[in-house]
Design a protein around this motif. Structure first.
Motif, PDB file in Angstrom:
ATOM      1  N   MET A   1      28.810 -28.822  15.879  1.00 34.79           N
ATOM      2  CA  MET A   1      28.446 -27.584  15.229  1.00 34.79           C
ATOM      3  C   MET A   1      26.933 -27.601  14.970  1.00 34.79           C
ATOM      4  N   LEU A   2      26.246 -26.548  15.367  1.00 29.84           N
ATOM      5  CA  LEU A   2      24.810 -26.464  15.150  1.00 29.84           C
ATOM      6  C   LEU A   2      24.526 -26.038  13.721  1.00 29.84           C
ATOM      7  N   GLN A   3      23.419 -26.517  13.238  1.00 28.33           N
ATOM      8  CA  GLN A   3      23.046 -26.230  11.860  1.00 28.33           C
ATOM      9  C   GLN A   3      21.974 -25.166  11.807  1.00 28.33           C
ATOM     10  N   GLU A   4      21.901 -24.545  10.665  1.00 28.54           N
ATOM     11  CA  GLU A   4      20.835 -23.583  10.408  1.00 28.54           C
ATOM     12  C   GLU A   4      19.539 -24.344  10.162  1.00 28.54           C
ATOM     13  N   PRO A   5      18.408 -23.651  10.240  1.00 32.20           N
ATOM     14  CA  PRO A   5      17.139 -24.328   9.939  1.00 32.20           C
ATOM     15  C   PRO A   5      17.193 -25.019   8.583  1.00 32.20           C
ATOM     16  N   GLY A   6      16.557 -26.175   8.506  1.00 29.18           N
ATOM     17  CA  GLY A   6      16.593 -26.959   7.281  1.00 29.18           C
ATOM     18  C   GLY A   6      15.220 -27.390   6.827  1.00 29.18           C
ATOM     19  N   ASP A   7      15.180 -28.524   6.131  1.00 28.77           N
ATOM     20  CA  ASP A   7      13.944 -29.026   5.531  1.00 28.77           C
ATOM     21  C   ASP A   7      12.837 -29.255   6.548  1.00 28.77           C
ATOM     22  N   ILE A   8      13.181 -29.861   7.686  1.00 29.71           N
ATOM     23  CA  ILE A   8      12.131 -30.186   8.644  1.00 29.71           C
ATOM     24  C   ILE A   8      11.508 -28.917   9.212  1.00 29.71           C
ATOM     25  N   GLU A   9      12.321 -27.917   9.469  1.00 33.25           N
ATOM     26  CA  GLU A   9      11.785 -26.661   9.969  1.00 33.25           C
ATOM     27  C   GLU A   9      10.883 -26.000   8.928  1.00 33.25           C
ATOM     28  N   ALA A  10      11.250 -26.121   7.660  1.00 37.25           N
ATOM     29  CA  ALA A  10      10.412 -25.564   6.589  1.00 37.25           C
ATOM     30  C   ALA A  10       9.066 -26.288   6.536  1.00 37.25           C
ATOM     31  N   GLU A  11       9.088 -27.608   6.718  1.00 31.31           N
ATOM     32  CA  GLU A  11       7.825 -28.359   6.734  1.00 31.31           C
ATOM     33  C   GLU A  11       6.978 -27.975   7.945  1.00 31.31           C
ATOM     34  N   PHE A  12       7.629 -27.822   9.091  1.00 34.73           N
ATOM     35  CA  PHE A  12       6.891 -27.395  10.282  1.00 34.73           C
ATOM     36  C   PHE A  12       6.246 -26.026  10.050  1.00 34.73           C
ATOM     37  N   ALA A  13       6.966 -25.141   9.371  1.00 38.96           N
ATOM     38  CA  ALA A  13       6.424 -23.802   9.095  1.00 38.96           C
ATOM     39  C   ALA A  13       5.176 -23.891   8.226  1.00 38.96           C
ATOM     40  N   GLN A  14       5.181 -24.814   7.256  1.00 40.67           N
ATOM     41  CA  GLN A  14       4.006 -24.987   6.392  1.00 40.67           C
ATOM     42  C   GLN A  14       2.818 -25.543   7.174  1.00 40.67           C
ATOM     43  N   ILE A  15       3.089 -26.439   8.101  1.00 38.97           N
ATOM     44  CA  ILE A  15       2.027 -27.051   8.903  1.00 38.97           C
ATOM     45  C   ILE A  15       1.476 -26.047   9.904  1.00 38.97           C
ATOM     46  N   GLY A  16       2.356 -25.240  10.454  1.00 37.17           N
ATOM     47  CA  GLY A  16       1.980 -24.261  11.477  1.00 37.17           C
ATOM     48  C   GLY A  16       2.447 -24.706  12.841  1.00 37.17           C
ATOM     49  N   VAL A  17       3.028 -23.779  13.573  1.00 38.64           N
ATOM     50  CA  VAL A  17       3.618 -24.091  14.869  1.00 38.64           C
ATOM     51  C   VAL A  17       2.597 -24.709  15.822  1.00 38.64           C
ATOM     52  N   LYS A  18       1.428 -24.140  15.903  1.00 38.85           N
ATOM     53  CA  LYS A  18       0.427 -24.630  16.853  1.00 38.85           C
ATOM     54  C   LYS A  18       0.042 -26.078  16.544  1.00 38.85           C
ATOM     55  N   ARG A  19      -0.142 -26.400  15.271  1.00 40.44           N
ATOM     56  CA  ARG A  19      -0.508 -27.773  14.903  1.00 40.44           C
ATOM     57  C   ARG A  19       0.645 -28.743  15.200  1.00 40.44           C
ATOM     58  N   VAL A  20       1.865 -28.319  14.937  1.00 41.43           N
ATOM     59  CA  VAL A  20       3.020 -29.168  15.226  1.00 41.43           C
ATOM     60  C   VAL A  20       3.086 -29.459  16.723  1.00 41.43           C
ATOM     61  N   VAL A  21       2.921 -28.431  17.537  1.00 43.45           N
ATOM     62  CA  VAL A  21       2.942 -28.616  18.995  1.00 43.45           C
ATOM     63  C   VAL A  21       1.835 -29.578  19.416  1.00 43.45           C
ATOM     64  N   LYS A  22       0.640 -29.387  18.899  1.00 42.91           N
ATOM     65  CA  LYS A  22      -0.473 -30.285  19.253  1.00 42.91           C
ATOM     66  C   LYS A  22      -0.168 -31.725  18.846  1.00 42.91           C
ATOM     67  N   LYS A  23       0.365 -31.910  17.658  1.00 40.17           N
ATOM     68  CA  LYS A  23       0.654 -33.274  17.187  1.00 40.17           C
ATOM     69  C   LYS A  23       1.702 -33.952  18.070  1.00 40.17           C
ATOM     70  N   PHE A  24       2.762 -33.228  18.404  1.00 39.88           N
ATOM     71  CA  PHE A  24       3.798 -33.822  19.255  1.00 39.88           C
ATOM     72  C   PHE A  24       3.270 -34.152  20.645  1.00 39.88           C
ATOM     73  N   LEU A  25       2.525 -33.240  21.231  1.00 47.85           N
ATOM     74  CA  LEU A  25       2.047 -33.455  22.594  1.00 47.85           C
ATOM     75  C   LEU A  25       0.957 -34.516  22.694  1.00 47.85           C
ATOM     76  N   THR A  26       0.253 -34.779  21.606  1.00 44.06           N
ATOM     77  CA  THR A  26      -0.826 -35.766  21.643  1.00 44.06           C
ATOM     78  C   THR A  26      -0.456 -37.082  20.974  1.00 44.06           C
ATOM     79  N   PHE A  27       0.812 -37.232  20.555  1.00 43.66           N
ATOM     80  CA  PHE A  27       1.258 -38.462  19.895  1.00 43.66           C
ATOM     81  C   PHE A  27       1.214 -39.610  20.889  1.00 43.66           C
ATOM     82  N   ARG A  28       0.425 -40.619  20.585  1.00 42.28           N
ATOM     83  CA  ARG A  28       0.228 -41.739  21.507  1.00 42.28           C
ATOM     84  C   ARG A  28       0.336 -43.092  20.809  1.00 42.28           C
TER      85      ARG A  28
END
Length: 165
Positions: free
Chosen positions: A1-28
């Motif tokens: 069963m899939l869940q509704e958005p939760g805590d992590i999604e709320a934190e990502f929203a505070q950080i901003g989608v673009k920054r989250v994408v950059k952080k994930f793609l540049t994680f080394r």
């Protein structure tokens, strides 16, 4: 069963989608990904993120636009359902992959550094489960997105592998 958005999604929203994408793609960092609750990525939200040569602002904007439209919940739900996935795939425990395989991983990929993974890959466990394993390639200076980070090398590996057939 899939869940509704939760805590992590709320934190990502505070950080901003673009920054989250950059952080994930540049994680080394070759080690476990660490995302302390309530502390974002653990750095200043204003700290600049330097994009590598293989990643442009245009690329980031494209990916961010997709996550802005659909959110991160689908991807996060994969990890939320790890136990269910394990139960569903239990009938195949011990099954072998019986097709020719060339395995390619980046030396900075966080999944390569999960405890026990390197030993499994290089000390016979992988070969036992994948008896037609032809080659393991560990690409230096590459992380999780090797198809983008080292596109020409990956294409050559794939092309050369397929030429055998």
């Amino acid at each position: 069963m899939l869940q509704e958005p939760g805590d992590i999604e709320a934190e990502f929203a505070q950080i901003g989608v673009k920054r989250v994408v950059k952080k994930f793609l540049t994680f080394r960092t070759p080690g476990p990904f660490h995302f302390p609750k309530g502390k974002g990525f653990g750095d200043s939200p204003d700290a600049p993120i330097v994009l590598p040569s293989w990643l442009s602002e245009e690329d980031v904007n494209y990916y961010a636009s997709k996550f802005e439209k659909n959110g991160f919940t689908g991807g996060v739900n994969y990890y939320r359902s790890i136990d269910i996935n394990s139960e569903l795939t239990a009938p195949w425990i011990g099954a072998q992959v019986k097709v020719p395989v060339k395995f390619i991983v980046g030396d900075l990929d966080l999944t390569y550094h999960i405890p026990g993974t390197k030993e499994y890959i290089h000390n016979g466990g992988f070969l036992k489960d994948v008896p037609l394993l032809e080659k393991v390639v560990v690409m230096e200076g590459a992380a999780h997105f090797i198809n983008q980070e080292k596109a020409e090398e990956i294409n050559k590996h794939i092309y050369d592998f397929f030429q055998k057939f």
